[in-house]
Design an enzyme around this catalytic site. Structure first.
Site, PDB file in Angstrom:
ATOM      1  N   HIS A 122      -3.401   7.658   1.821  1.00  0.00           N
ATOM      2  CA  HIS A 122      -3.740   6.292   1.462  1.00  0.00           C
ATOM      3  C   HIS A 122      -5.288   5.832   1.829  1.00  0.00           C
ATOM      4  CE1 HIS A 122      -4.043   2.005   0.526  1.00  0.00           C
ATOM      5  NE2 HIS A 122      -3.656   1.704   1.708  1.00  0.00           N
TER       6      HIS A 122
ATOM      7  N   CYS B 182       0.960  -1.290  -0.041  1.00  0.00           N
ATOM      8  CA  CYS B 182      -0.039   0.105   0.011  1.00  0.00           C
ATOM      9  C   CYS B 182       1.047   1.270  -0.252  1.00  0.00           C
ATOM     10  CB  CYS B 182      -0.821  -0.071   1.015  1.00  0.00           C
ATOM     11  SG  CYS B 182      -2.181  -1.398   1.100  1.00  0.00           S
TER      12      CYS B 182
ATOM     13  N   ASN C  12     -10.140  -0.100  -0.620  1.00  0.00           N
ATOM     14  CA  ASN C  12      -8.875   0.186  -0.628  1.00  0.00           C
ATOM     15  C   ASN C  12      -8.165  -0.316  -1.820  1.00  0.00           C
ATOM     16  OD1 ASN C  12      -5.948  -0.340  -0.009  1.00  0.00           O
ATOM     17  ND2 ASN C  12      -6.288  -0.966   2.107  1.00  0.00           N
TER      18      ASN C  12
HETATM   19  O1  UT7 Z   1      -3.797  -0.953   3.166  1.00  0.00           O
HETATM   20  C1  UT7 Z   1      -3.218  -1.455   4.120  1.00  0.00           C
HETATM   21  C2  UT7 Z   1      -3.455  -1.149   5.476  1.00  0.00           C
HETATM   22  N1  UT7 Z   1      -4.637  -1.593   6.102  1.00  0.00           N
HETATM   23  C3  UT7 Z   1      -5.282  -1.063   6.694  1.00  0.00           C
HETATM   24  O2  UT7 Z   1      -4.994  -0.012   7.112  1.00  0.00           O
HETATM   25  C4  UT7 Z   1      -6.644  -1.870   7.437  1.00  0.00           C
HETATM   26  C5  UT7 Z   1      -6.458  -1.477   8.959  1.00  0.00           C
HETATM   27  N2  UT7 Z   1      -7.456  -2.065   9.557  1.00  0.00           N
HETATM   28  C6  UT7 Z   1      -8.848  -1.680   9.496  1.00  0.00           C
HETATM   29  O3  UT7 Z   1      -9.260  -0.892   8.651  1.00  0.00           O
HETATM   30  C7  UT7 Z   1      -9.864  -2.146  10.489  1.00  0.00           C
HETATM   31  O4  UT7 Z   1      -9.173  -2.924  11.616  1.00  0.00           O
HETATM   32  C8  UT7 Z   1     -10.915  -3.304   9.929  1.00  0.00           C
HETATM   33  C9  UT7 Z   1     -11.827  -2.361   9.005  1.00  0.00           C
HETATM   34  C10 UT7 Z   1     -10.303  -4.308   8.949  1.00  0.00           C
HETATM   35  C11 UT7 Z   1     -11.816  -3.917  11.087  1.00  0.00           C
HETATM   36  O5  UT7 Z   1     -12.421  -2.930  11.768  1.00  0.00           O
HETATM   37  P1  UT7 Z   1     -12.415  -3.283  13.354  1.00  0.00           P
HETATM   38  O6  UT7 Z   1     -12.966  -2.244  14.034  1.00  0.00           O
HETATM   39  O7  UT7 Z   1     -10.679  -3.361  13.919  1.00  0.00           O
HETATM   40  O8  UT7 Z   1     -12.787  -4.705  13.486  1.00  0.00           O
HETATM   41  P2  UT7 Z   1     -12.542  -5.864  14.204  1.00  0.00           P
HETATM   42  O9  UT7 Z   1     -11.357  -6.578  13.199  1.00  0.00           O
HETATM   43  O10 UT7 Z   1     -11.758  -5.709  15.699  1.00  0.00           O
HETATM   44  O11 UT7 Z   1     -13.830  -6.758  14.210  1.00  0.00           O
HETATM   45  C12 UT7 Z   1     -14.795  -6.434  14.943  1.00  0.00           C
HETATM   46  C13 UT7 Z   1     -15.982  -7.465  15.012  1.00  0.00           C
HETATM   47  C14 UT7 Z   1     -15.114  -8.826  15.019  1.00  0.00           C
HETATM   48  O12 UT7 Z   1     -16.283  -9.685  15.669  1.00  0.00           O
HETATM   49  P3  UT7 Z   1     -16.098  -9.798  17.276  1.00  0.00           P
HETATM   50  O13 UT7 Z   1     -14.850 -10.751  17.303  1.00  0.00           O
HETATM   51  O14 UT7 Z   1     -16.171  -8.729  18.062  1.00  0.00           O
HETATM   52  O15 UT7 Z   1     -17.356 -10.794  17.658  1.00  0.00           O
HETATM   53  C15 UT7 Z   1     -15.535  -9.327  13.521  1.00  0.00           C
HETATM   54  O16 UT7 Z   1     -15.613 -10.905  13.623  1.00  0.00           O
HETATM   55  O17 UT7 Z   1     -16.376  -7.394  13.533  1.00  0.00           O
HETATM   56  C16 UT7 Z   1     -16.426  -8.697  13.020  1.00  0.00           C
HETATM   57  N3  UT7 Z   1     -16.207  -8.453  11.810  1.00  0.00           N
HETATM   58  C17 UT7 Z   1     -17.189  -8.543  10.564  1.00  0.00           C
HETATM   59  N4  UT7 Z   1     -18.418  -8.278  10.812  1.00  0.00           N
HETATM   60  C18 UT7 Z   1     -19.277  -8.151  10.079  1.00  0.00           C
HETATM   61  C19 UT7 Z   1     -14.965  -8.601  10.782  1.00  0.00           C
HETATM   62  N5  UT7 Z   1     -15.463  -8.294   9.513  1.00  0.00           N
HETATM   63  C20 UT7 Z   1     -16.705  -8.266   9.366  1.00  0.00           C
HETATM   64  C21 UT7 Z   1     -17.448  -8.031   8.412  1.00  0.00           C
HETATM   65  N6  UT7 Z   1     -18.983  -7.797   8.604  1.00  0.00           N
HETATM   66  N7  UT7 Z   1     -17.141  -7.892   6.935  1.00  0.00           N
END
Ligand code: UT7
Length: 323
Positions: free
Chosen positions: A250, A114, A280
């Protein structure tokens, strides 16, 4: 007299197929509401079957050349930032070179995921200010849809395909922060974090593999590192946060974009945001945002821009330039 690498033209290409968040609801335990609220993404583009990264890159290159009023024979070199080149080799850049009908000059890919466009701009700037090239086409192009695990809701809803390009040209400056062109660059990587974001395939496994990400951890690093690299580059240029007209970040997550702007003390009125429409697109996201920012009338000649990105490696960095 100081030689500066100045943006003479910019352009982009997005594949025709637009995929709204709701399309994932049929096959995954996810919702438009979750994707929007956690990432800011509303839709993304996916390349057509058989349409490779080099095709997207060539179309963006043609748009940038046309914007610059130049032809392929005016260009000394092509750098493509990508992690999804059509083949292991040759480079996507040499494929673009051939498609454009260029029989001279050089072409190579830069792979910093990225952060790839930041690395590519930095390399092009070095070639230009050292007198080794007059005009370099710098392209960010990706087809991340080819490396998604469609059963992994935590990653496959976040990425999209696209390409953006700029034509950088050697122009004389005065050596002050008022010059047009690239004023400072700042690159970093830390390979200890390889497991946070990677593709589990390649030459070692003899298959392409799928993207794997510890999203929460990458998020934490992004919020900590992006404002720091942007401010480091501004300081190298002899400038500060108050001098910035546009942050062109980004486009991975709207919450990261907002947190970075807040850390830099800038309101969202100073940020170009396209993540809602593109998702992204990895190395393509910054040149896409530059091109869309110009099309929208946000970015104007003379504006001070800071671009920043972080991704797999981890690799991150920023470039300060006056448009
Ligand atoms: O470009 C390279 C750099 N990449 C980035 O900058 C990405 C950085 N990370 C992010 O943007 C965020 O961490 C995400 C968008 C990937 C995830 O957001 P988050 O607020 O960190 O969510 P999380 O991973 O902590 O997940 C929260 C909950 C989880 O459920 P539990 O464990 O709380 O029950 C996940 O299983 O959301 C769940 N979850 C989803 N639910 C519905 C994960 N993906 C999904 C989904 N739909 N697509």
């Amino acid at each position: 007299m100081t030689i500066r690498a100045v943006v003479r033209g910019v352009g982009h290409y997005l594949p025709d197929r637009v995929v709204p968040n709701s399309e994932f609801e049929a096959t995954l335990d996810t919702s438009d509401e979750w994707i929007r609220s956690r990432s800011g993404i509303e839709r993304r583009h996916f390349a057509a079957e058989g349409q490779g990264t080099s095709d997207l890159a060539t179309r963006a290159a043609r748009a940038a050349l046309s914007h610059a009023g130049l032809g392929p024979s005016d260009i000394d070199g092509i750098i493509v930032a990508t992690s999804t080149a059509d083949l292991t080799f040759p480079s996507a850049a040499t494929m673009v070179q051939a498609e454009l009908g260029m029989e001279t000059g050089f072409a190579f890919d830069v792979q910093a995921v990225c952060a790839g466009f930041i690395y590519a701009l930095t390399n092009a700037n070095a070639l230009i200010v050292s007198g080794q090239a007059q005009r370099v086409l710098v392209i960010g192009a990706e087809t991340f849809s080819r490396i998604m695990d469609w059963s992994d809701r935590s990653t496959c809803v976040l990425f999209g395909d696209g390409a953006g390009a700029v034509v950088l040209e050697a122009q004389e400056g005065k050596g002050t922060p008022q010059d047009r062109g690239i004023l400072a660059t700042d690159l970093h990587s830390d390979g200890r974090y390889r497991d946070l974001l990677y593709v589990d395939g390649g030459v070692a496994t003899q298959n392409t593999g799928h993207l794997r990400m510890q999203g929460k951890e990458v998020f934490r690093h992004a919020v900590e590192k992006l404002a720091a690299t942007a401010e480091a580059a501004l300081a190298k240029a002899g400038l500060g946060d108050d001098d910035v007209d546009w942050i062109v970040p980004h486009q991975a997550n709207l919450r990261i974009i907002k947190a970075t702007a807040q850390k830099m003390g800038l309101s969202m009125d100073h940020v170009v945001v396209t993540v809602q429409d593109h998702g992204n697109t990895s190395a393509a996201s910054i040149p896409l945002a530059l091109s869309v920012g110009v099309e929208r009338g946000q970015i104007k000649q003379g504006d001070l821009l800071v671009t920043e990105a972080i991704g797999g490696g981890l690799a991150w960095g920023s470039v300060v330039l006056r448009w």
